[in-house]
Scaffold this motif. Structure first.
Motif, PDB file in Angstrom:
ATOM      1  N   HIS A 159      12.525   2.220   4.038  1.00 46.20           N
ATOM      2  CA  HIS A 159      11.565   2.139   2.935  1.00 46.20           C
ATOM      3  C   HIS A 159      10.475   1.145   3.327  1.00 46.20           C
ATOM      4  O   HIS A 159      10.744  -0.033   3.530  1.00 46.20           O
ATOM      5  CB  HIS A 159      12.227   1.687   1.629  1.00 46.20           C
ATOM      6  N   SER A 188       4.375   4.661  -0.287  1.00 42.12           N
ATOM      7  CA  SER A 188       5.589   4.294   0.438  1.00 42.12           C
ATOM      8  C   SER A 188       5.916   5.351   1.478  1.00 42.12           C
ATOM      9  O   SER A 188       5.478   6.499   1.397  1.00 42.12           O
ATOM     10  CB  SER A 188       6.770   4.123  -0.514  1.00 42.12           C
ATOM     11  N   ALA A 240       6.874  -0.187   1.942  1.00 39.37           N
ATOM     12  CA  ALA A 240       5.915  -0.208   0.833  1.00 39.37           C
ATOM     13  C   ALA A 240       4.511  -0.372   1.396  1.00 39.37           C
ATOM     14  O   ALA A 240       4.292  -1.157   2.323  1.00 39.37           O
ATOM     15  CB  ALA A 240       6.249  -1.353  -0.113  1.00 39.37           C
TER      16      ALA A 240
END
Length: 67
Positions: free
Chosen positions: A61, A52, A63
């Protein structure tokens, strides 16, 4: 329906994330656009196949699937 604006926004988001990841992989410091905290690249996911890029507050954020 006209999806051209949605497609442009999606493409811009993808290219912005790709540029951010390139900078992080080169070791450059990148600040979150929302909280001005550094974005960290974490490639040591619990499963070994996940990573991440995130800021301390979590407003950025991304992923990553590592293969």
């Amino acid at each position: 329906m006209d999806f051209s604006q949605l497609n442009k926004a999606r493409a811009k988001s993808f290219n912005d994330q790709k540029a951010l990841l390139k900078k992080l992989s080169k070791g450059q410091t990148v600040l979150c656009t929302h909280c001005n905290q550094p974005v960290l690249l974490d490639l040591t996911g619990a499963e070994g196949t996940k990573g991440s890029a995130h800021c301390a507050k979590g407003c950025t954020h991304i992923a990553l699937d590592l293969m």
